[in-house]
Design a protein around this motif. Structure first.
Motif, PDB file in Angstrom:
ATOM      1  N   ALA A 207       0.833  -1.202   0.000  1.00  0.00           N
ATOM      2  CA  ALA A 207       0.000   0.000   0.000  1.00  0.00           C
ATOM      3  C   ALA A 207       0.866   1.249   0.000  1.00  0.00           C
ATOM      4  N   GLU A 208       1.948   1.230   0.794  1.00  0.00           N
ATOM      5  CA  GLU A 208       2.835   2.397   0.831  1.00  0.00           C
ATOM      6  C   GLU A 208       3.571   2.563  -0.502  1.00  0.00           C
TER       7      GLU A 208
ATOM      8  N   LEU B  21       1.266   4.191  -2.825  1.00  0.00           N
ATOM      9  CA  LEU B  21       1.133   5.609  -2.465  1.00  0.00           C
ATOM     10  C   LEU B  21       2.309   6.416  -3.002  1.00  0.00           C
TER      11      LEU B  21
ATOM     12  N   VAL C  25      -3.037   4.285   4.222  1.00  0.00           N
ATOM     13  CA  VAL C  25      -1.767   3.560   4.330  1.00  0.00           C
ATOM     14  C   VAL C  25      -1.321   3.500   5.791  1.00  0.00           C
TER      15      VAL C  25
END
Length: 347
Positions: free
Chosen positions: A13-14, A17, A38
């Motif tokens: 997820a990071e 991002l 996140v």
């Protein structure tokens, strides 16, 4: 990804991002919700690096030139909650720094009760148990000072009960010897703040349950333990008399834990004190399996039989063997695990 509860998912997820942030496509530009999602993913991951990751993401939000990623109260509370769950030795210092930035209102974001409660939880899990109560008191004073000058009328209606509850629970985990006295100070402070209108913080059943348990683990000689027990009983009686505060399935187990830790089973006077607690439990209709188990853990068999008014061995006694009035208000785990009160009814 945020709901997967794994370090791999949080890392992915990071990574996504960061790709969005470096993209030239303005439609891919992340916003505050993207960052908060996140942060939430890391908070749920249980990973060791969580504290570093969430604090770095928050700092990225604070330092960004893009107004759309400026942190809001949800962002801060999610980070603080992640620190509290991590039980990392550095979580207390980190949470204090974050609270300070919120109180400075750099982004026009004020800490709410959940922010303070998470910070208090960080204090309660501090490895330095001798300083837990001092740090908890400092945070309570800091919170009340900040709220007393806060002009936001909306915050005046927000309940801060959870913060004091967490502080009183922290007393139990601390290395303080006279836990009864510290817990009493916190409870008094809570009542005064609520009465004076500084904070909306009415004591709840959880407040009193935590208070009684803190008293139970008071250390000291016979006199100190007796004083702690008396303080716990006074809180129990106060709770029973209060309107709007209803005893629950954890109240009397806490009271009997106080009996176990603070009283002597070979002292007739102390046994009579225990009998009085049990009679109150019967009057309130809260004799349940947990109460019976807690009592049987330390009470002499003959005394247990006299309390239960039976010739049966206490270990063989079941709830259905007891008068219905003694158990009329107990809880049962029905309806998908939710605790549902059994209304006063006969079989």
């Amino acid at each position: 990804l945020a709901s997967c509860k794994s370090a791999i998912a949080a890392s992915q997820a990071e990574k996504l991002l960061r790709s969005m942030a470096s993209s030239n496509d303005h439609g891919m530009t992340p916003n505050v919700s993207s960052y908060t999602a996140v942060i939430s993913a890391w908070a749920k991951s249980g990973a060791r690096e969580t504290v570093d990751r969430v604090e770095r993401l928050l700092l990225d939000m604070e330092r960004s030139d893009t107004g759309s990623v400026a942190p809001n109260v949800m962002s801060y509370s999610t980070v603080l909650n992640a620190l509290a769950k991590s039980k990392d030795p550095s979580s207390m210092e980190r949470s204090m720094r974050i609270l300070q930035r919120m109180e400075n209102e750099q982004f026009d974001v004020r800490p709410n009760s959940y922010c303070y409660a998470s910070a208090m939880e960080c204090i309660s899990t501090s490895p330095n148990k001798k300083m837990i109560c001092d740090h908890a008191l400092t945070l309570l004073r800091r919170m009340t000072d900040y709220q007393s000058v806060d002009k936001n009328d909306q915050n005046k209606n927000e309940s801060f009960t959870v913060v004091f509850n967490t502080a009183i629970k922290a007393v139990e985990r601390s290395g303080e010897r006279r836990k009864d006295q510290v817990a009493f100070h916190f409870l008094t402070m809570m009542k005064e703040c609520h009465k004076d209108g500084i904070l909306n913080a009415p004591p709840s059943v959880r407040t009193y349950n935590a208070f009684i348990r803190s008293c139970a683990f008071t250390d000291g000689g016979r006199n100190e333990r007796s004083e702690a027990f008396n303080t716990a009983v006074e809180a129990l009686e106060e709770m029973r008399a209060l309107e709007g505060v209803e005893l629950d399935m954890y109240t009397y187990p806490a009271a009997f834990r106080a009996c176990q830790e603070l009283l002597l089973i070979n002292c007739e006077e102390d046994l009579e004190r225990m009998r009085n607690i049990f009679e109150s439990c019967c009057e309130d209709g809260l004799v349940d399996a947990l109460v019976l188990k807690n009592m049987s853990n330390f009470l002499p068999q003959a005394f247990m039989m006299s309390l239960l008014r039976t010739r049966k061995v206490p270990a063989s006694v079941r709830l259905k063997d007891l008068p219905h009035s003694w158990r009329r208000n107990i809880y049962s785990a029905k309806h998908s695990g939710r605790k549902t009160r059994l209304r006063n009814r006969t079989k």
